[in-house]
Design an enzyme around this catalytic site. Structure first.
Site, short mmCIF file in Angstrom:
data_model
loop_
_atom_site.label_atom_id
_atom_site.label_comp_id
_atom_site.label_asym_id
_atom_site.label_seq_id
_atom_site.Cartn_x
_atom_site.Cartn_y
_atom_site.Cartn_z
N PHE A 164 0.85 -1.30 0.19
CA PHE A 164 -0.52 0.04 -0.43
C PHE A 164 0.58 1.40 0.39
O PHE A 164 2.14 0.99 0.61
CB PHE A 164 -0.72 -0.25 0.90
CG PHE A 164 -1.81 1.06 0.82
CD1 PHE A 164 -2.20 2.16 1.26
CD2 PHE A 164 -3.40 0.61 0.76
CE1 PHE A 164 -3.03 3.16 1.51
CE2 PHE A 164 -4.69 1.27 1.23
CZ PHE A 164 -4.92 2.65 1.27
N HIS B 153 1.49 -5.64 6.84
CA HIS B 153 0.43 -6.05 5.96
C HIS B 153 1.12 -6.47 4.30
O HIS B 153 0.51 -6.13 3.24
CB HIS B 153 -0.74 -3.88 5.86
CG HIS B 153 -1.02 -3.85 6.67
ND1 HIS B 153 -2.23 -3.98 7.63
CD2 HIS B 153 -0.85 -3.04 7.69
CE1 HIS B 153 -2.32 -3.96 8.30
NE2 HIS B 153 -1.71 -2.61 8.44
N HIS C 87 -2.26 -11.39 4.83
CA HIS C 87 -2.35 -10.36 6.42
C HIS C 87 -3.66 -10.45 7.20
O HIS C 87 -4.69 -10.69 6.38
CB HIS C 87 -1.57 -9.72 6.64
CG HIS C 87 -2.70 -8.57 6.10
ND1 HIS C 87 -2.43 -8.09 4.46
CD2 HIS C 87 -3.11 -7.16 6.22
CE1 HIS C 87 -2.76 -7.02 4.33
NE2 HIS C 87 -3.76 -6.57 5.38
N ASP D 30 -5.58 -8.24 9.35
CA ASP D 30 -6.20 -7.16 10.27
C ASP D 30 -7.03 -7.21 11.75
O ASP D 30 -7.10 -8.26 12.29
CB ASP D 30 -6.36 -5.56 9.29
CG ASP D 30 -6.34 -5.55 7.99
OD1 ASP D 30 -5.07 -6.01 7.78
OD2 ASP D 30 -7.09 -5.37 7.84
N HIS E 164 -5.85 -1.84 14.05
CA HIS E 164 -5.67 -1.31 12.94
C HIS E 164 -6.73 0.13 12.28
O HIS E 164 -6.45 1.00 11.71
CB HIS E 164 -5.31 -2.21 12.07
CG HIS E 164 -5.13 -2.00 9.98
ND1 HIS E 164 -5.02 -1.01 10.44
CD2 HIS E 164 -6.43 -1.83 8.62
CE1 HIS E 164 -4.12 -0.41 8.58
NE2 HIS E 164 -5.60 -1.26 7.96
N HIS F 44 -14.05 -1.59 7.28
CA HIS F 44 -13.09 -1.74 8.02
C HIS F 44 -13.98 -1.03 9.47
O HIS F 44 -14.10 -2.00 10.71
CB HIS F 44 -12.31 -0.46 7.75
CG HIS F 44 -10.83 -1.45 7.19
ND1 HIS F 44 -11.54 -0.69 6.42
CD2 HIS F 44 -10.21 -2.41 7.46
CE1 HIS F 44 -9.55 -1.87 5.82
NE2 HIS F 44 -9.21 -3.04 6.97
N GLU G 14 -6.55 -10.06 4.16
CA GLU G 14 -6.25 -9.47 2.87
C GLU G 14 -4.91 -10.23 1.92
O GLU G 14 -4.65 -10.65 3.01
CB GLU G 14 -6.54 -7.50 2.91
CG GLU G 14 -7.80 -7.27 3.91
CD GLU G 14 -7.52 -6.12 4.71
OE1 GLU G 14 -8.49 -4.79 4.31
OE2 GLU G 14 -6.21 -5.94 4.85
#
EC number: 3.5.1.9
Length: 217
Positions: A26, A56, A60, A62, A66, A169, A181
């Site tokens: 990201f 991440h 992974h 979360d 997060h 989220h 994800e």
């Protein structure tokens, strides 16, 4: 005892992307890097490395931390949601948001407590995709209403890459769901499987890498 090649052994699908220095991250996250602290040679019997990366990177899980300043770390999250029956649903080419219409064809009863959605024909393991598909918040609400405890996706986020409100989220925060994800579902037919994707017991972290696999039921 069954061996991997015996008729009674259950097939495994490795749904984790490779993790290395070229793995996409990201924008703004810490990419994977590795250095050698010790190498085999005179006076040293082992190789030992040091790894730096965002949790991440790659497949992974979360943690609530997060997306919630007061949320639990990944080390404090129960493992129950990350292990058990799951359903893989295809919504390939669904656009930027997975709506209920994209997955309704596979939401039959009884629905397992874990749902993974495939959006890519071929998951881009070698590049960042700013146009990634994400869950519409209402889709997660409806899955939670049906008893789903974990949602997964083959993109880097359950929210659009440019979202600042992280609406999906926030739904999983409010409904107590868990999330996976960056899964690779390219070779996985639609259907039901056993999911095994346990996070590390990182006691202060906001996420954890997982080695995610599916096993035939």
């Amino acid at each position: 005892m069954p061996t991997p090649s015996s008729p009674t052994a259950r097939r495994l699908w490795d749904i984790s992307p490779p993790v290395h220095a070229g793995s996409p991250v990201f924008p703004g996250d810490t990419a994977y890097s590795q250095q050698w602290c010790a190498t085999i040679g005179p006076g040293c019997p082992v190789n030992v490395s040091a790894i730096t990366m965002s949790p991440h990177v790659g497949a992974h899980a979360d943690a609530p931390l997060h997306y919630d300043a007061k949320g639990a770390t990944i080390g404090d999250v129960s493992l129950d949601a990350f292990l058990g029956p799951c359903r893989v649903i295809h919504a390939i080419g669904c656009g930027t948001l997975i709506t209920w219409e994209h997955i309704a064809h596979a939401v039959s009863s009884p629905l397992p407590q874990r749902v993974l959605v495939r959006t890519y024909e071929h998951m881009p393991v070698d590049r960042w995709d700013a146009q990634l598909a994400a869950y519409a918040p209402g889709t997660i609400e409806r899955l939670a209403d049906l008893g789903v405890l974990l949602v997964g996706i083959d993109t880097a986020s359950i929210d659009p890459a440019d979202s600042k409100t992280l609406d999906s989220h926030q739904v999983i925060r409010r409904r107590g769901l868990r999330v996976l994800e960056n899964l690779v579902l390219d070779a996985v037919p639609e259907g039901d499987y056993e999911l095994i994707a346990l996070p590390l017991k990182l006691t202060t972290a906001d996420a954890s890498p997982v080695r995610a696999v599916l096993r035939a039921l």
